[in-house]
Scaffold this active site. Structure first.
Site, PDB file in Angstrom:
ATOM      1  CB  SER A  15       1.593   8.943 -11.730  1.00 47.22           C
ATOM      2  OG  SER A  15       3.139   9.413 -12.428  1.00 47.22           O
ATOM      3  CB  SER A  17       5.832   9.298 -14.949  1.00 44.31           C
ATOM      4  OG  SER A  17       5.979   8.811 -13.012  1.00 44.31           O
ATOM      5  CE  LYS A  66       9.254   2.866  -6.364  1.00 43.41           C
ATOM      6  NZ  LYS A  66       9.390   4.291  -5.320  1.00 43.41           N
ATOM      7  CG  ASP A 102      12.841   5.485  -5.913  1.00 48.28           C
ATOM      8  OD1 ASP A 102      12.348   5.783  -6.454  1.00 48.28           O
ATOM      9  OD2 ASP A 102      12.165   3.914  -5.685  1.00 48.28           O
ATOM     10  CG  ASN A 150      12.220   3.610  11.104  1.00 50.46           C
ATOM     11  OD1 ASN A 150      11.933   4.331  10.247  1.00 50.46           O
ATOM     12  ND2 ASN A 150      11.510   2.369  10.668  1.00 50.46           N
ATOM     13  CB  THR A 152       9.464  -0.217  14.217  1.00 54.77           C
ATOM     14  OG1 THR A 152       8.218   0.507  13.604  1.00 54.77           O
ATOM     15  CG2 THR A 152       9.631  -1.263  14.409  1.00 54.77           C
ATOM     16  CE  LYS A 155       8.083  -2.097  10.040  1.00 51.67           C
ATOM     17  NZ  LYS A 155       8.157  -1.071   9.776  1.00 51.67           N
ATOM     18  CE1 TYR A 220       7.487  12.671  -4.793  1.00 49.95           C
ATOM     19  CE2 TYR A 220       5.711  14.209  -6.189  1.00 49.95           C
ATOM     20  CZ  TYR A 220       6.355  13.101  -5.577  1.00 49.95           C
ATOM     21  OH  TYR A 220       5.681  12.170  -6.402  1.00 49.95           O
ATOM     22  N   GLY A 242      11.143  16.576  -2.769  1.00 50.08           N
ATOM     23  CA  GLY A 242      11.916  15.290  -3.338  1.00 50.08           C
ATOM     24  C   GLY A 242      11.370  15.514  -4.886  1.00 50.08           C
TER      25      GLY A 242
HETATM   26  P1  NDP Z   1       6.769   3.079   3.350  1.00 50.26           P
HETATM   27  O1  NDP Z   1       5.911   2.705   3.784  1.00 50.26           O
HETATM   28  O2  NDP Z   1       7.934   2.014   3.539  1.00 50.26           O
HETATM   29  O3  NDP Z   1       7.427   3.678   5.031  1.00 50.26           O
HETATM   30  C1  NDP Z   1       7.154   4.528   6.152  1.00 50.26           C
HETATM   31  C2  NDP Z   1       8.034   4.789   7.084  1.00 50.26           C
HETATM   32  O4  NDP Z   1       7.686   6.166   7.436  1.00 50.26           O
HETATM   33  C3  NDP Z   1       8.305   4.149   7.664  1.00 50.26           C
HETATM   34  O5  NDP Z   1       9.727   4.268   7.853  1.00 50.26           O
HETATM   35  C4  NDP Z   1       7.406   4.419   8.917  1.00 50.26           C
HETATM   36  O6  NDP Z   1       8.387   4.222  10.261  1.00 50.26           O
HETATM   37  C5  NDP Z   1       8.059   5.685   8.790  1.00 50.26           C
HETATM   38  N1  NDP Z   1       6.575   6.549   9.259  1.00 50.26           N
HETATM   39  C6  NDP Z   1       5.242   6.330   9.493  1.00 50.26           C
HETATM   40  N2  NDP Z   1       4.583   7.854  10.092  1.00 50.26           N
HETATM   41  C7  NDP Z   1       5.504   7.517  10.795  1.00 50.26           C
HETATM   42  C8  NDP Z   1       5.615   8.621  12.115  1.00 50.26           C
HETATM   43  N3  NDP Z   1       4.359   9.286  12.632  1.00 50.26           N
HETATM   44  N4  NDP Z   1       6.295   8.964  12.915  1.00 50.26           N
HETATM   45  C9  NDP Z   1       7.707   8.245  12.444  1.00 50.26           C
HETATM   46  N5  NDP Z   1       8.036   7.503  11.633  1.00 50.26           N
HETATM   47  C10 NDP Z   1       7.239   7.449  11.186  1.00 50.26           C
HETATM   48  O7  NDP Z   1       7.300   4.511   2.433  1.00 50.26           O
HETATM   49  P2  NDP Z   1       7.849   4.589   1.860  1.00 50.26           P
HETATM   50  O8  NDP Z   1       9.420   4.334   2.237  1.00 50.26           O
HETATM   51  O9  NDP Z   1       7.494   3.835   0.031  1.00 50.26           O
HETATM   52  O10 NDP Z   1       7.856   6.250   1.378  1.00 50.26           O
HETATM   53  C11 NDP Z   1       8.439   7.075   2.059  1.00 50.26           C
HETATM   54  C12 NDP Z   1       8.060   8.827   1.812  1.00 50.26           C
HETATM   55  O11 NDP Z   1       9.227   8.760   0.599  1.00 50.26           O
HETATM   56  C13 NDP Z   1       6.636   8.933   1.171  1.00 50.26           C
HETATM   57  O12 NDP Z   1       6.399  10.175   1.141  1.00 50.26           O
HETATM   58  C14 NDP Z   1       7.207   9.001  -0.402  1.00 50.26           C
HETATM   59  O13 NDP Z   1       5.858   9.964  -0.431  1.00 50.26           O
HETATM   60  C15 NDP Z   1       8.668   9.161  -0.498  1.00 50.26           C
HETATM   61  N6  NDP Z   1       8.729   9.041  -2.196  1.00 50.26           N
HETATM   62  C16 NDP Z   1       9.494   9.682  -2.267  1.00 50.26           C
HETATM   63  C17 NDP Z   1      10.229   9.299  -4.118  1.00 50.26           C
HETATM   64  C18 NDP Z   1      10.882  10.511  -4.669  1.00 50.26           C
HETATM   65  O14 NDP Z   1      11.331  10.466  -5.517  1.00 50.26           O
HETATM   66  N7  NDP Z   1      10.820  12.217  -4.278  1.00 50.26           N
HETATM   67  C19 NDP Z   1      10.528   7.751  -4.139  1.00 50.26           C
HETATM   68  C20 NDP Z   1      10.353   7.222  -3.068  1.00 50.26           C
HETATM   69  C21 NDP Z   1       9.158   7.800  -1.987  1.00 50.26           C
HETATM   70  P3  NDP Z   1       8.392   2.706  10.809  1.00 50.26           P
HETATM   71  O15 NDP Z   1       9.206   1.777  10.542  1.00 50.26           O
HETATM   72  O16 NDP Z   1       8.241   2.305  12.609  1.00 50.26           O
HETATM   73  O17 NDP Z   1       6.650   2.099  10.614  1.00 50.26           O
END
Ligand code: NDP
Length: 274
Positions: A15, A17, A66, A102, A150, A152, A155, A220, A242
């Site tokens: 982190s 932070s 979270k 966020d 997305n 899926t 969702k 990032y 990010g």
């Molecule tokens: P989640 O696990 O909650 O969600 C993951 C998402 O990615 C889902 O929509 C999933 O789709 C999709 N996904 C996963 N694998 C694939 C694939 N191979 N092809 C297409 N879609 C895919 O993760 P978060 O939402 O918590 O985080 C997402 C990203 O955002 C991370 O990389 C995280 O590091 C970044 N982040 C950055 C922040 C910042 O401050 N810069 C803050 C918060 C997050 P499905 O529903 O189909 O499984």
């Protein structure tokens, strides 16, 4: 007396932070401490109650807690309620207050740091996980014409329906699988999928970028295939990662706790040079 804060996650060693908040505290002359704390996967609540007992004033929450944080709060802001997730806890008067910074972090990074307007722009949000939920409200409030894709599709539809029902934005959110947007180009494309972690690419192409589009990757500290795609485009696409969002969400949390807004560009710059 020094006010104590922390970020709780698992894992947490990576982190940034603590560095960010130390920089904010120095810049604004606030007497605070801020440390990274790892909680066991089944021990988030115990950890939080322990911090409250030690008179901590608040905590940030990161992966995977979270949603646990959301459930633990006595009171939630509207943006946390709609996001269904909490990344900022404040401990006051024997209560836990939950917020989600966020989304405003993302919007502030785009509009203030990158100086790119969102109002009336077509925005493709890729992903429908926790991060995507957190950014929909601020994007709509900033005037985005939003589409959500997305892997899926159910969702994406569910996420869009949540906000369409509330009639928050000026425009209905259009949602579905990536294929649905195959022939559509967007002014801003935001990658809120976790594909950066697995070196995958969501099912998009250079055709999805409008001329001079912004390609925003929430990921990032890592080269991603999304970045490569943006660079391959011949439409003057601007790419950003990010890190700015990370620093901006921290600044908003700092404001929630201390009622002071630190200046973020020098802190983004400092973290980039590490
Ligand atoms: P989640 O696990 O909650 O969600 C993951 C998402 O990615 C889902 O929509 C999933 O789709 C999709 N996904 C996963 N694998 C694939 C694939 N191979 N092809 C297409 N879609 C895919 O993760 P978060 O939402 O918590 O985080 C997402 C990203 O955002 C991370 O990389 C995280 O590091 C970044 N982040 C950055 C922040 C910042 O401050 N810069 C803050 C918060 C997050 P499905 O529903 O189909 O499984």
């Amino acid at each position: 007396m020094t006010d104590k804060y922390a970020v709780i996650g698992n894992p947490i060693w990576h982190s940034k932070s603590p560095l960010i908040h130390a920089a904010f505290a120095k810049q604004t002359h606030q007497d605070i401490s801020y440390e990274a704390i790892e909680a066991p996967l089944d021990g988030f609540e115990v950890k939080v109650r322990g911090l409250i007992a030690q008179d901590y004033k608040g905590a940030n929450v990161t992966v995977p807690f979270k949603f646990d944080a959301f459930k633990l709060c006595d009171e939630l802001t509207q943006r946390a309620q709609l996001a269904g997730a909490v990344n900022t806890l404040t401990f006051r008067q024997n209560k836990i207050f939950g917020d989600n910074t966020d989304g405003v972090g993302l919007v502030a990074d785009i509009t203030q740091n990158l100086n790119i307007a969102i109002n009336q722009k077509s925005v493709l949000l890729m992903g429908a996980g926790g991060a995507a939920y957190g950014v929909v409200l601020p994007l709509l409030e900033a005037g985005a014409i939003l589409s959500i894709a997305n892997r899926t599709p159910e969702k994406a539809t569910q996420l869009a329906n949540t906000f369409n029902k509330l009639e928050i934005g000026k425009f209905e959110i259009n949602a579905g699988e990536f294929l649905k947007f195959k022939n559509q180009s967007f002014d801003i494309v935001i990658n809120a999928t976790s594909t950066g972690l697995t070196d995958d690419l969501p099912d998009i192409s250079v055709n999805n970028f409008a001329a001079n589009a912004l390609a925003y990757d929430m990921m990032y500290s890592r080269e991603t295939k999304f970045k490569k795609l943006a660079e391959e485009s011949d439409k003057q696409v601007k790419f950003t990662d990010g890190l700015g969002m990370l620093v901006q969400q921290a600044a908003e949390a700092f404001y929630v706790w201390r009622y002071i807004r630190p200046s973020t560009p020098p802190v983004i710059q400092m973290i980039r040079t590490l």
